[in-house]
Motif scaffolding. Structure first.
Motif, mmCIF file in Angstrom:
data_model
loop_
_atom_site.group_PDB
_atom_site.id
_atom_site.type_symbol
_atom_site.label_atom_id
_atom_site.label_comp_id
_atom_site.label_asym_id
_atom_site.label_seq_id
_atom_site.Cartn_x
_atom_site.Cartn_y
_atom_site.Cartn_z
ATOM 1 N N GLY A 159 0.804 -1.205 0.000
ATOM 2 C CA GLY A 159 0.000 0.000 0.000
ATOM 3 C C GLY A 159 0.838 1.257 0.000
ATOM 4 O O GLY A 159 1.954 1.293 -0.523
ATOM 5 N N CYS A 160 0.315 2.311 0.595
ATOM 6 C CA CYS A 160 1.003 3.600 0.643
ATOM 7 C C CYS A 160 1.463 3.906 2.065
ATOM 8 O O CYS A 160 0.878 3.447 3.036
ATOM 9 N N ARG A 161 2.516 4.710 2.146
ATOM 10 C CA ARG A 161 2.934 5.238 3.437
ATOM 11 C C ARG A 161 3.709 6.526 3.221
ATOM 12 O O ARG A 161 4.262 6.782 2.145
ATOM 13 N N VAL A 162 3.742 7.340 4.246
ATOM 14 C CA VAL A 162 4.494 8.585 4.226
ATOM 15 C C VAL A 162 5.976 8.261 4.380
ATOM 16 O O VAL A 162 6.361 7.415 5.199
ATOM 17 N N LEU A 163 6.793 8.928 3.584
ATOM 18 C CA LEU A 163 8.241 8.747 3.678
ATOM 19 C C LEU A 163 8.821 9.762 4.651
ATOM 20 O O LEU A 163 8.664 10.965 4.483
ATOM 21 N N HIS A 164 9.489 9.245 5.681
ATOM 22 C CA HIS A 164 10.161 10.091 6.665
ATOM 23 C C HIS A 164 11.668 10.054 6.401
ATOM 24 O O HIS A 164 12.179 9.072 5.844
#
Length: 477
Positions: free
Chosen positions: A105-110
């Protein structure tokens, strides 16, 4: 920006509020608060675009912007379809980037967490034993009678004056078969839709699988490394207490949404932290374990890490375990459970699945954890355990173990029963009107998905849907 000059009053007001908040909370805390709307937007737009295939403009206007109040007008986003990324900015000051990582899926890149989990390996959805039988013949299933057609029509009806309900899908199953379904424009039986906290009920099932395999005891202290120091009072917390929202850990609350939740620790964890379970594991106690009911996503973030660790310890092992042990036997064809940057499944709120997939899950619960092909997935009695009332929740909420329940004679359950919910029913419930309602006495499962802004997660309309569906399916109709 021309737009910002035209909205200088709004921008100036928010700047003043930000200065006051910074003086009160400190700048680091303010940055985390400001990060929530941009990270929430980038993540959800990425999932809607690349997991669900929804129109991003429509999704932003219906499912994101209204939630953020005046901040919604300050957001700008860019969809990069070639890189499968979404970039978002808040008044040009705060920025976020979310990426689609294939089956994760999707996730925020930190910063420092940009690596992707998906390496192109073959999926394992077909390694789960006997294939699930079809729910219905191919094609959209029209309601079996006028009564059910009317019930579905009412579920999609909008008030002229608002607030909007934005119903996207309703599926009704009776005796193991779909007997009627309806979808909004742009949504099909194959469209994955966000379940929000219905995801918690799926996490419940994954725990049940581990119990059936002898890999987990729900009533022994949870294996959380951060609690292993001798004398740590959190060492006594059990998975059962976390599943029932009785752990006592001092996180925020996850029952209410809106602009004010930007300041809530739970919201900041879900949308502004690369390693959510680390945050949850470092939270102290606010109450003695087992003494207080408090609905917080931190419980399910920790349960999700326990699932990952027992399934093999990393994101790929967890994904294959979930696909093999649950998704494949149920015949989930359009489901994506997302992960945080630490490789922990987001088993609190981030499962996207088609309405038919949600119905398949409801059917598993209706059959006490046995699939339609006869394979037992959950331990015998696990479903009744899950629907058993947690007494401390009863007066106002009526919560079981990962499900909301009409069982147990609670004040909340009595009110729902009076409104048409059968006394033996229980349900997976998500924010803004996501429901998978399991009714054993009627052999019925009802799924309703949308992003409603009506009171109490569109409860009144959902209770009407249940009443009218049961009436329509009575013999002789």
């Amino acid at each position: 920006m021309i737009w910002l000059r035209k909205n200088w009053k709004l921008a100036s007001t928010l700047a003043c509020l930000g200065s006051a908040a910074a003086a009160f909370m400190g700048r680091a805390a303010l940055v985390r608060v400001a990060g929530v709307p941009v990270h929430f937007t980038s993540h959800q737009l990425c999932s809607a675009s690349f997991v669900a295939g929804l129109d991003p403009t429509q999704f932003f206007n219906e499912a994101i912007k209204p939630k953020l109040g005046p901040l919604g007008a300050l957001l700008r986003y860019d969809i990069d379809r070639q890189q499968q990324e979404v970039r978002v900015s808040l008044a040009g000051l705060m920025h976020s980037r979310a990426v689609h990582d294939g089956p994760f899926g999707c996730r925020v890149l930190h910063p420092g967490r940009e690596a992707r989990f998906f390496k192109g390996e073959a999926d394992e959805h077909q390694e789960g034993g006997a294939p699930a039988p079809p729910l219905t013949a191919p094609g959209l299933v029209a309601p079996v009678n006028d009564g059910l057609s009317g019930a579905l029509g009412h579920a999609f009806a909008e008030s002229v004056s608002g607030p909007r309900r934005f119903t996207k899908a309703v599926v009704v199953m009776h005796r193991g078969r779909i007997v009627g379904e309806r979808y909004a424009e742009g949504v099909t039986p194959a469209t994955p839709l966000i379940g929000w906290s219905m995801t918690k009920s799926v996490t419940n099932a994954l725990l049940g699988i581990l119990v059936r395999k002898g890999m987990l005891d729900m009533h022994k202290p949870a294996a959380v490394a951060e609690w292993s120091t001798p004398g740590d009072p959190r060492q006594v917390i059990t998975p059962d207490q976390m599943l029932r929202m009785m752990s006592g850990i001092g996180c925020g609350q996850s029952l209410h949404t809106g602009l004010t939740t930007l300041f809530d620790a739970d919201t900041q964890m879900e949308f502004d932290m690369a390693d959510q379970s680390a945050f949850a594991a470092h939270a102290g106690l606010r109450a003695r374990p087992g003494s207080e009911w408090r609905y917080t996503n931190c419980n399910f973030v920790l349960l999700s890490r326990i699932i990952r660790d027992l399934a093999g310890g990393d994101a790929n092992a967890a994904r294959h375990f979930i696909a093999r042990e649950l998704f494949a036997p149920l015949g989930f064809a359009h489901a994506t459970l997302e992960y945080d940057s630490a490789g922990v499944p987001l088993g609190s709120i981030h499962l996207w699945a088609s309405a038919r997939d949600w119905a398949r899950f409801g059917q598993l619960c209706l059959r006490d954890g046995v699939t339609e092909s006869g394979q037992r997935i959950l331990p015998e009695g696990w479903v009744d355990y899950s629907a058993e009332l947690t007494p401390q929740s009863g007066d106002e909420y009526g919560y079981g173990a990962g499900f909301w329940t009409q069982r147990g004679n609670s004040t909340a359950a009595r009110a729902r029963i009076a409104a048409g919910m059968p006394a033996d029913s229980f349900m997976a419930v998500g924010s803004q009107g996501q429901y998978t309602i399991i009714i054993p006495s009627e052999d019925v499962v009802i799924v309703r998905i949308g992003w409603a802004y009506t009171p109490n997660d569109d409860r009144i309309a959902t209770e009407r849907l249940v009443r009218e569906t049961i009436a329509a399916l009575q013999p002789g109709r």
